[in-house]
Write an enzyme that holds these catalytic residues in place. Sequence first.
Site, short mmCIF file in Angstrom:
data_model
loop_
_atom_site.label_atom_id
_atom_site.label_comp_id
_atom_site.label_asym_id
_atom_site.label_seq_id
_atom_site.Cartn_x
_atom_site.Cartn_y
_atom_site.Cartn_z
N PRO A 53 0.83 -1.22 0.00
CA PRO A 53 0.00 0.00 0.00
C PRO A 53 0.85 1.26 0.00
O PRO A 53 0.85 2.04 0.96
CB PRO A 53 -0.81 -0.14 1.29
CG PRO A 53 0.10 -0.89 2.21
CD PRO A 53 0.87 -1.85 1.33
N CYS A 54 1.56 1.47 -1.10
CA CYS A 54 2.52 2.56 -1.16
C CYS A 54 1.84 3.93 -1.22
O CYS A 54 2.50 4.95 -1.04
CB CYS A 54 3.47 2.36 -2.34
SG CYS A 54 2.66 2.05 -3.90
N HIS A 55 0.53 3.97 -1.40
CA HIS A 55 -0.18 5.25 -1.36
C HIS A 55 -0.20 5.83 0.06
O HIS A 55 -0.52 6.99 0.24
CB HIS A 55 -1.61 5.07 -1.88
CG HIS A 55 -2.42 4.05 -1.16
ND1 HIS A 55 -2.24 2.69 -1.35
CD2 HIS A 55 -3.38 4.19 -0.22
CE1 HIS A 55 -3.09 2.05 -0.56
NE2 HIS A 55 -3.77 2.92 0.16
#
Length: 103
Positions: A53-55
Amino acid sequence: MGTINLREQVFRLTQQIPSGKVTTYGEIARALGSRDARLVGYALHSNQSATVPCHRVVTRDGRIAPNFAFNGAIEQRHRLEVEGIQFVDEMHVDMEKHFYRFS
DNA sequence: GATCTGACTATCT
DNA sequence: AAGATAGCCAGAT
């Protein structure tokens, strides 16, 4: 000996960020014993896995990535809003409410 | 295997 | 206040 590079460790830590929270490039670097927040950004930029979940990773002042790898800043903001993250303006997450610090 | 490049940030001038 | 400097990874060409 299974060599674990920084990139893999960045992905692993990123997966620990809870939904509804964000952390910073610098915080991930610090948690990994590095002083170089850029490396974290470089690693995440190359991420192509939907399981990371790099956001949920933003700059120190809450700014989202202008060149977010999964379809730009609009997409990153959308993903965060879906998780209940509040913004102080179009490009900045409300860090007071949502900053996640690794223990 | 050298060179280039890319989501950052604390510290010093 | 604003600009420079350091930190030192890893994939693509």
